[in-house]
Design a protein around this motif. Sequence first.
Motif, PDB file in Angstrom:
ATOM      1  N   TYR A  59      45.931  26.136  45.967  1.00 54.51           N
ATOM      2  CA  TYR A  59      47.491  26.218  46.245  1.00 54.51           C
ATOM      3  C   TYR A  59      47.193  25.509  47.727  1.00 54.51           C
ATOM      4  O   TYR A  59      48.714  24.703  48.303  1.00 54.51           O
ATOM      5  N   VAL A  60      46.789  26.434  48.577  1.00 55.48           N
ATOM      6  CA  VAL A  60      46.962  25.936  49.682  1.00 55.48           C
ATOM      7  C   VAL A  60      46.851  24.252  50.388  1.00 55.48           C
ATOM      8  O   VAL A  60      46.445  24.132  50.742  1.00 55.48           O
ATOM      9  N   ALA A  61      45.158  23.693  49.040  1.00 53.99           N
ATOM     10  CA  ALA A  61      45.064  22.592  49.157  1.00 53.99           C
ATOM     11  C   ALA A  61      46.454  21.418  49.372  1.00 53.99           C
ATOM     12  O   ALA A  61      46.627  20.186  50.400  1.00 53.99           O
ATOM     13  N   LYS A  62      46.993  21.283  48.792  1.00 51.65           N
ATOM     14  CA  LYS A  62      48.266  20.582  47.694  1.00 51.65           C
ATOM     15  C   LYS A  62      49.346  21.264  48.541  1.00 51.65           C
ATOM     16  O   LYS A  62      50.014  20.051  49.737  1.00 51.65           O
ATOM     17  N   ARG A  63      49.678  22.619  49.422  1.00 48.57           N
ATOM     18  CA  ARG A  63      50.915  22.716  50.778  1.00 48.57           C
ATOM     19  C   ARG A  63      50.290  21.938  51.951  1.00 48.57           C
ATOM     20  O   ARG A  63      51.244  21.262  52.574  1.00 48.57           O
ATOM     21  N   THR A  64      49.021  21.761  52.035  1.00 43.78           N
ATOM     22  CA  THR A  64      48.515  20.661  53.201  1.00 43.78           C
ATOM     23  C   THR A  64      48.451  19.615  52.756  1.00 43.78           C
ATOM     24  O   THR A  64      49.160  18.786  53.421  1.00 43.78           O
ATOM     25  N   HIS A  65      47.937  18.899  52.021  1.00 44.40           N
ATOM     26  CA  HIS A  65      48.337  17.367  51.170  1.00 44.40           C
ATOM     27  C   HIS A  65      49.701  17.225  51.098  1.00 44.40           C
ATOM     28  O   HIS A  65      50.116  16.143  51.475  1.00 44.40           O
ATOM     29  N   ASP A  66      50.578  17.416  51.187  1.00 46.54           N
ATOM     30  CA  ASP A  66      52.264  17.961  50.920  1.00 46.54           C
ATOM     31  C   ASP A  66      52.532  17.735  52.720  1.00 46.54           C
ATOM     32  O   ASP A  66      53.977  17.791  52.943  1.00 46.54           O
ATOM     33  N   GLY A  67      51.517  18.330  53.400  1.00 42.76           N
ATOM     34  CA  GLY A  67      52.299  18.422  55.376  1.00 42.76           C
ATOM     35  C   GLY A  67      52.944  19.633  55.201  1.00 42.76           C
ATOM     36  O   GLY A  67      53.923  19.661  56.794  1.00 42.76           O
ATOM     37  N   LYS A  68      52.988  20.560  54.517  1.00 46.77           N
ATOM     38  CA  LYS A  68      53.749  21.314  54.691  1.00 46.77           C
ATOM     39  C   LYS A  68      53.463  22.794  55.704  1.00 46.77           C
ATOM     40  O   LYS A  68      53.613  23.919  55.739  1.00 46.77           O
ATOM     41  N   LEU A  69      51.368  22.359  55.326  1.00 42.64           N
ATOM     42  CA  LEU A  69      51.028  23.021  55.791  1.00 42.64           C
ATOM     43  C   LEU A  69      49.388  23.152  56.741  1.00 42.64           C
ATOM     44  O   LEU A  69      48.971  21.809  56.726  1.00 42.64           O
ATOM     45  N   VAL A  70      49.246  23.905  58.013  1.00 46.13           N
ATOM     46  CA  VAL A  70      47.822  23.404  58.288  1.00 46.13           C
ATOM     47  C   VAL A  70      47.096  24.685  58.370  1.00 46.13           C
ATOM     48  O   VAL A  70      47.813  25.410  58.791  1.00 46.13           O
ATOM     49  N   SER A  71      45.314  24.131  57.407  1.00 43.91           N
ATOM     50  CA  SER A  71      44.931  24.900  56.862  1.00 43.91           C
ATOM     51  C   SER A  71      42.976  24.780  57.476  1.00 43.91           C
ATOM     52  O   SER A  71      43.036  23.616  58.024  1.00 43.91           O
ATOM     53  N   VAL A  72      43.335  25.577  58.102  1.00 52.28           N
ATOM     54  CA  VAL A  72      42.027  25.923  59.097  1.00 52.28           C
ATOM     55  C   VAL A  72      40.660  27.166  57.885  1.00 52.28           C
ATOM     56  O   VAL A  72      41.486  28.417  57.692  1.00 52.28           O
ATOM     57  N   ALA A  73      39.641  27.028  57.352  1.00 58.20           N
ATOM     58  CA  ALA A  73      38.472  27.759  56.516  1.00 58.20           C
ATOM     59  C   ALA A  73      37.260  27.593  57.418  1.00 58.20           C
ATOM     60  O   ALA A  73      36.926  26.378  58.136  1.00 58.20           O
ATOM     61  N   GLY A  74      37.143  28.608  57.017  1.00 59.18           N
ATOM     62  CA  GLY A  74      34.982  28.474  57.655  1.00 59.18           C
ATOM     63  C   GLY A  74      34.259  30.320  57.421  1.00 59.18           C
ATOM     64  O   GLY A  74      35.058  30.942  56.726  1.00 59.18           O
ATOM     65  N   GLY A  75      33.103  29.935  57.041  1.00 62.75           N
ATOM     66  CA  GLY A  75      32.257  31.044  57.230  1.00 62.75           C
ATOM     67  C   GLY A  75      31.800  30.533  55.913  1.00 62.75           C
ATOM     68  O   GLY A  75      32.108  30.123  55.091  1.00 62.75           O
ATOM     69  N   GLY A  76      30.428  30.580  55.683  1.00 63.56           N
ATOM     70  CA  GLY A  76      29.578  30.759  54.503  1.00 63.56           C
ATOM     71  C   GLY A  76      29.690  30.327  53.377  1.00 63.56           C
ATOM     72  O   GLY A  76      30.276  29.591  52.609  1.00 63.56           O
TER      73      GLY A  76
END
Length: 400
Positions: A341-358
């Motif tokens: 869902y985060v990926a889709k909202r990012t793809h649609d230009g609605k979201l900046v998404s930053v993730a990290g950690g193993g």
Amino acid sequence: MSATFKTLDELDLKGKRVLLRADLNVPVADGKVTDATRIERLVPTIRELARHDAKVVLLSHFGRPKGKVDHEFSLEQVVPAIVEALGKPVGFIATDWNDLTNAQKGIDTGPAGGIFVIENTRFHPGEESNDPELAKRMASLGDVFVNDAFSAAHRAHASTEGLAHLLPAAAGLAMQAELEALEAGLGKPKRPVLAVVGGAKVSSKIDLLENLVAKVDALVIGGGMANTFLHAQGRSVGKSLAEKDLADTARRIMDKAAKSGCAIILPIDAVVAWHFKADSPTRLYGVDAIDPDGMILDVGPSSIERIQGAIDDAHTVVWNGPLGAFEMNPFDAGTVAVAKYVAKRTHDGKLVSVAGGGDTVSALAHAGVKDDFTYVSTAGGAFLEWMEGKPLPGVQALKK
């Protein structure tokens, strides 16, 4: 956005000897690199330096040789993966960090635009103690220092922090991209900001949670750590993983969130099993009625829907840690659904998404969306310390 740290375009690189702090601490099995992601991220910086006819000298730690020469941790075994990533020759210089005559000669006689890997910096005890004498010896090998190892930036070591004060220094392209992404995530983000924090234990993320509730607009808590918060609210979590002795800590964090205007989003339903193994029989329960013999191993569909609603309201999402026991089917469902869902909202230009950690990187790869977030950090400890609001010595040393 004007950077607060020095970048490559501020250095004179033409024909220079550039000491490039890389993170070549990559997984190796049977003498071969099994995941070259960190090496691949170095390629643009190496190519940019070589384009200026600079001699590029890669410095890195590898494993934990405890300040002694240990051939099991030689960086020579990583060189073929660098050659493959770059598509050009790479020299290896076996180095005695007490006498760099051999290294100096190897670099001086190498061609302009040549690339060299120097032996493991941790083969000398002065690396981890940030010994000024070792840093000076390292500096003698180069004219310029470039740090492209954000993943080692939380360590004040000779090759990450000491060197930066001895030579003209700047961030490499991968470090620059990471710092810019992090600035967009928590530094000066587009609001509202939603943080998603999961994983097994509250005890390992107290500093993180304390920092986030003062900075973000809403905080999703999942994984085993959510059970500790549910317990702190007086709910029974059955035989689930929960740090019941940290109930006061959880309540303190919830109080701080309320005062800061940060909404805490906990699971409202859960996937419960009676055995901690893949494909165990499961049942769905509301969090007010967990079976006393059962274990919460994933968030339920109502919780997923609630998290997706919070994502709809957000302009920025920062994520660290899975929402359930994602390594086992079917307890990956919550993490996968929210990641997609985060990926889709990012793809649609609605979201900046930053993730990290193993675990987070593994979970996003498992969901098939690792390349669909705005930025995914492979930095592990440095990413976590950045999320905790702690200054990172390797970054501080590059400040203007």
